[in-house]
Design an enzyme around this catalytic site. Structure first.
Site, PDB file in Angstrom:
ATOM      1  N   SER A 227     -92.208  36.807 -73.354  1.00 21.89           N
ATOM      2  CA  SER A 227     -91.106  36.628 -74.672  1.00 21.89           C
ATOM      3  C   SER A 227     -90.540  37.126 -74.614  1.00 21.89           C
ATOM      4  O   SER A 227     -90.798  39.117 -74.889  1.00 21.89           O
ATOM      5  CB  SER A 227     -92.539  36.554 -75.484  1.00 21.89           C
ATOM      6  OG  SER A 227     -92.748  37.656 -76.032  1.00 21.89           O
ATOM      7  N   ASP A 228     -89.718  37.859 -75.988  1.00 24.78           N
ATOM      8  CA  ASP A 228     -89.637  38.825 -77.177  1.00 24.78           C
ATOM      9  C   ASP A 228     -90.366  39.380 -77.555  1.00 24.78           C
ATOM     10  O   ASP A 228     -91.553  38.804 -78.170  1.00 24.78           O
ATOM     11  CB  ASP A 228     -88.144  38.113 -77.356  1.00 24.78           C
ATOM     12  CG  ASP A 228     -87.051  40.070 -78.512  1.00 24.78           C
ATOM     13  OD1 ASP A 228     -85.844  39.122 -78.310  1.00 24.78           O
ATOM     14  OD2 ASP A 228     -87.712  40.596 -77.865  1.00 24.78           O
ATOM     15  N   TRP A 229     -90.380  40.559 -78.159  1.00 28.22           N
ATOM     16  CA  TRP A 229     -91.185  41.516 -78.626  1.00 28.22           C
ATOM     17  C   TRP A 229     -91.580  40.764 -79.977  1.00 28.22           C
ATOM     18  O   TRP A 229     -91.374  41.296 -81.139  1.00 28.22           O
ATOM     19  CB  TRP A 229     -90.803  42.113 -78.551  1.00 28.22           C
ATOM     20  CG  TRP A 229     -91.435  43.196 -77.894  1.00 28.22           C
ATOM     21  CD1 TRP A 229     -93.404  44.555 -77.558  1.00 28.22           C
ATOM     22  CD2 TRP A 229     -91.492  43.213 -75.906  1.00 28.22           C
ATOM     23  NE1 TRP A 229     -93.235  45.142 -76.690  1.00 28.22           N
ATOM     24  CE2 TRP A 229     -92.830  44.555 -75.224  1.00 28.22           C
ATOM     25  CE3 TRP A 229     -90.516  42.193 -75.110  1.00 28.22           C
ATOM     26  CZ2 TRP A 229     -92.422  44.537 -74.303  1.00 28.22           C
ATOM     27  CZ3 TRP A 229     -90.685  42.559 -74.483  1.00 28.22           C
ATOM     28  CH2 TRP A 229     -91.496  43.792 -73.158  1.00 28.22           C
ATOM     29  N   GLY A 230     -92.679  39.880 -79.776  1.00 22.34           N
ATOM     30  CA  GLY A 230     -93.368  39.349 -81.090  1.00 22.34           C
ATOM     31  C   GLY A 230     -92.740  37.508 -81.345  1.00 22.34           C
ATOM     32  O   GLY A 230     -92.228  37.021 -82.621  1.00 22.34           O
ATOM     33  N   ALA A 231     -92.141  37.193 -79.949  1.00 20.02           N
ATOM     34  CA  ALA A 231     -91.058  35.946 -80.519  1.00 20.02           C
ATOM     35  C   ALA A 231     -92.183  35.120 -80.344  1.00 20.02           C
ATOM     36  O   ALA A 231     -91.747  33.596 -80.883  1.00 20.02           O
ATOM     37  CB  ALA A 231     -90.314  36.275 -79.047  1.00 20.02           C
TER      38      ALA A 231
END
Ligand code: GLC
Length: 751
Positions: A227-231
């Site tokens: 995932s993108d960071w926090g996605a």
């Protein structure tokens, strides 16, 4: 049994769930014999943090080489050079113990206001995919993984964690997924990073169609989806959709949800095992590829950064032939960016550059025997006195032979996390330019910017213009090399410079509202739009001049099975050696579907001495002619004639030729909703019904000539039959349609 499979066999479901999320901001989780690995940002330099960590470069990072960001890298149009940058990044990652570098970003530059366009390659999917694949192959050749991002349709920063990119199937496939597909199929990145946004209403992080059906089942992706960071909005839904690794980890908070879902029977444990298996494979692969003794030379990497930067610079105009500069000329170097370079973008990609070349110093170094005055002209410091700064610059320009004015956007004006409201250069800079040109018509403008800036006000004057985009740590020396002709510029634009913001394709659909942005322009992104609408632009996609000139003497295009082989002869008609980047654009008249007037299908470069001729051979794969048919759920190449044009830009077409491609005509299941035209164009149903229609039409209108005309052509067959059914032999319709559908590969309707 493979070692990894056996290693996974030893793990509990809790441990497998834990493999699916980070152990901290940058590190995956170790479990049993599965090691943890370190991943961190890129893409244009290593941002490795020790101590405080964050995804916006607010905390520091270790010194590293800051190569030109993608906005400049792309202007080289040189996959081999990009591959070398990937290799260099791989060396720095190996030496720093980084297993995966988070990049490249291949999102399409849909709207010039996107604050993160500096980190992406182009408005065109072929340029983005070709250079993205070269970057991935380069870094992975050094045993360091890439993370292809942001998958998918992350084309703005506004509301990026919630907004739904609402995109029709053809533009989604042909434009916004295309570069990702090319990189996955040609370079197999170890990881793909899903984006923050939704795609057609579903978060990318839990979009099964995107992460499993398209990415894995259709493209053959074999690695890890991170995932993108926090996605990740819903970890259980994400795991089910095909997301393997949630970053950063959150101390097992979401792991617990996965475990609970398995225990309560709502999540198949095999899905958790599959994700854990993928993470384990990449972890083992990364560990096996570790070369901890890798050394790299900072001077060598700086030289590479400078070589890339000098090839990225675009000579936009020089009507008065002011360039290259003569070292004996008295110069006035104006603009804060000359002394305080802007050489990269803001946000997660921000690198702690080992060194930064300052253009003013480099210019003085190359003109040691002449006076090189400097005046800031404007300042980001609000305490400065603009009038005084401007007056000082005007005086310097008046006293010089040539003024070199550095203009551009400051860090705070464009960055990850925010979009621009316009594409204007700051008003004080434009005012300064006018004042300088008024006293010094021999003026050269040097631009520093990540996103496109409107240049109509700049071209209103006589100035020569060099586009420096964002050139990385060696940009200052590269600019000096180009200014003095040590390097002959060969960069080409990979994004159109529009006359007005109002002209851009997405102008009325950006950045959207209430968590939806409609990609209303369809496939007509970038130059495709301006060409379709015959809109004037300040500088077209692919544009770039040289200190020499080139003639295109011949073009030959030949179709050979699955490729079109194109040979273009180019001649250097000037006084200096130079590099020409030949661009090939395809066109198709009378297509069954909407097409851009022309689209890029290939490109190649040639270096030529004065007077020398050379041949550029470009092989265009068949896939560059296809379009996506959503009804048939597949790519399709129409048979027939295509025009292949060679150009020095999308608007400077020099020669063209036509080729005949074998292909197909889309055939759809025939039935009551099929039009008369579709029936008659079908090779089986057409002849069968031709006579019947002709007789009926004649009876209707008495017309001699059977001219179905557009009205009849689009009349639904069922409606026609229902009004004249009696005239058709009983059972004929069902029989003919069944035969036609069978011949077109459609199973007989079970209904
Ligand atoms: C950021 C970016 C992504 C980056 C990641 C880690 O928010 O969107 O490109 O790799 O987080 O910093």
């Amino acid at each position: 049994m493979s070692d990894i499979t056996s290693a996974l066999e030893e793990l509990t479901i809790d441990q497998k769930a834990a493999l699916g999320s980070g152990s901290d901001f940058w590190t995956t989780t170790a479990a049993g014999r599965v090691p943890s690995i370190l991943m961190t940002d890129g893409p244009h330099g290593l941002r490795k943090q020790e101590g405080a960590t964050d995804h916006l470069a607010l905390s520091g990072s270790l010194p590293a080489t800051c190569f030109p960001p993608a906005v400049a890298l792309s202007q080289t149009w040189d996959p081999a050079l990009v591959h070398r940058v990937g290799e260099a990044l791989g060396r720095e990652c190996q030496a720093a113990g980084v297993h995966v570098l988070l990049g490249p970003g291949v999102n399409i530059k849909r709207d010039p206001r996107n604050g993160r366009n500096f980190e992406y390659f182009s408005e065109d999917p072929l340029v983005s995919g070709t250079l993205g694949a070269a970057w991935v192959s380069g870094i992975q050749s050094m045993g360091v993984g890439a993370s292809l991002k942001h998958f998918a349709a992350n084309n703005q920063e506004t509301d990026r964690m919630r907004v739904s990119a609402d995109i029709d199937p053809r533009p989604l496939r042909e434009i916004y997924l295309r570069a990702f597909q090319k990189v996955v199929e040609e370079a197999q990145p170890w990881t793909v990073m899903c984006s923050y946004n939704r795609v057609n209403g579903v978060h990318a992080s839990q979009n099964r169609w995107l992460l499993t059906e398209v990415l894995r089942e259709q493209w053959g992706f074999e690695g890890v989806v991170v995932s993108d960071w926090g996605a990740v909005a819903d970890r259980v839904a994400a795991v089910e959709a095909g997301l393997d690794l949630q970053m950063p980890g959150n101390d097992g908070f979401d792991d617990a949800k996965v475990i609970a879902a398995v225990h309560e029977g709502s999540l198949d444990p095999a899905v958790v095992t599959l994700a854990a298996d993928r993470v384990a494979r990449i972890a083992h692969r990364a560990e096996a590829a570790r070369r901890p003794d890798t050394a790299w030379d900072a001077a060598d990497h700086h030289d590479l950064a400078r070589e890339v930067a000098s090839r990225a610079i675009v000579l936009l105009r020089d009507d008065q032939k002011i360039l290259p500069l003569d070292p004996a000329q008295r110069l006035a170097v104006i603009g804060e960016f000359a002394a305080r370079p802007r050489y990269q973008g803001g946000g997660s990609s921000h690198v702690n550059a080992i060194r930064v070349d300052v253009a003013l110093d480099e210019i003085r170094d190359r003109a040691p025997h002449t006076e090189v005055a400097y005046a800031a002209g404007f300042s980001s410091d609000q305490r400065a006195d603009p009038a005084a700064l401007s007056a000082e610059a005007v005086r310097a320009a008046a006293d010089a032979d040539v003024a070199v004015v550095f203009l551009g956007l400051f860090d705070g004006q464009e960055s990850e996390g925010a979009d621009r409201a316009d594409i204007e250069l700051p008003a004080d800079q434009l005012a300064l330019l006018d004042a300088v040109v008024a006293v010094q018509p021999r003026t050269v403008v040097v631009l520093s910017h990540g996103g496109v800036v409107r240049l109509a006000p700049v071209v209103a004057g006589p100035a020569a213009i060099l586009d420096g985009a964002l050139l990385g740590q060696a940009g200052g020396s590269a600019l000096a090399d180009v200014l003095f002709g040590i390097v002959n510029p060969s960069g080409r634009l990979t994004e159109t410079v529009p006359e007005r913001l109002q002209d851009v394709p997405s102008f009325t659909n950006f950045p959207g509202e209430r968590m939806h942005v409609r990609y209303g322009e369809g496939i007509l992104v970038g130059y495709r739009w301006y060409d379709a609408r015959a809109i004037d632009v300040t500088f077209p996609f692919g544009h770039g001049l040289s200190y020499t000139s080139f003639a295109y003497d011949s073009l030959k295009a030949e179709a050979h099975g699955d490729t079109v082989d194109v040979r273009v002869t180019v001649r250097n008609t000037g006084e200096r050696a130079g590099r020409e980047i030949v661009q090939l654009y395809a066109s198709r008249d009378g297509s069954a579907v909407a097409r851009a007037p022309r689209w890029l299908v290939g490109f190649g470069a040639v270096d030529l001495a004065p007077g020398e001729s050379g041949e550029v051979g470009i092989t265009v794969p068949r896939r560059e002619f296809e379009y996506w048919d959503e009804e048939l759920q597949r790519w399709l190449v129409e048979g027939g004639e295509y025009r292949i044009a060679a150009g020095a830009s999308s608007r400077d077409i020099r020669l063209s030729d036509t080729v005949e491609l074998q292909g197909e005509t889309a055939r759809y299941r025939l039935g009551p909703d099929s039009s008369i035209g579709e029936i008659l164009r079908d090779p089986i149903a057409g002849p069968a019904f031709q006579e019947v229609f002709a007789a009926m039409f004649e009876q209707f209108s008495g017309a001699e000539e059977t001219d179905y005309g557009p009205m009849l052509d689009s009349l639904p067959f069922g409606r026609f039959v229902s009004t004249t059914g009696s005239a058709l032999p009983a059972g004929m319709v069902d029989d003919v349609l069944a035969r036609a559908n069978a011949a077109n590969g459609f199973e007989e309707n079970r209904t």
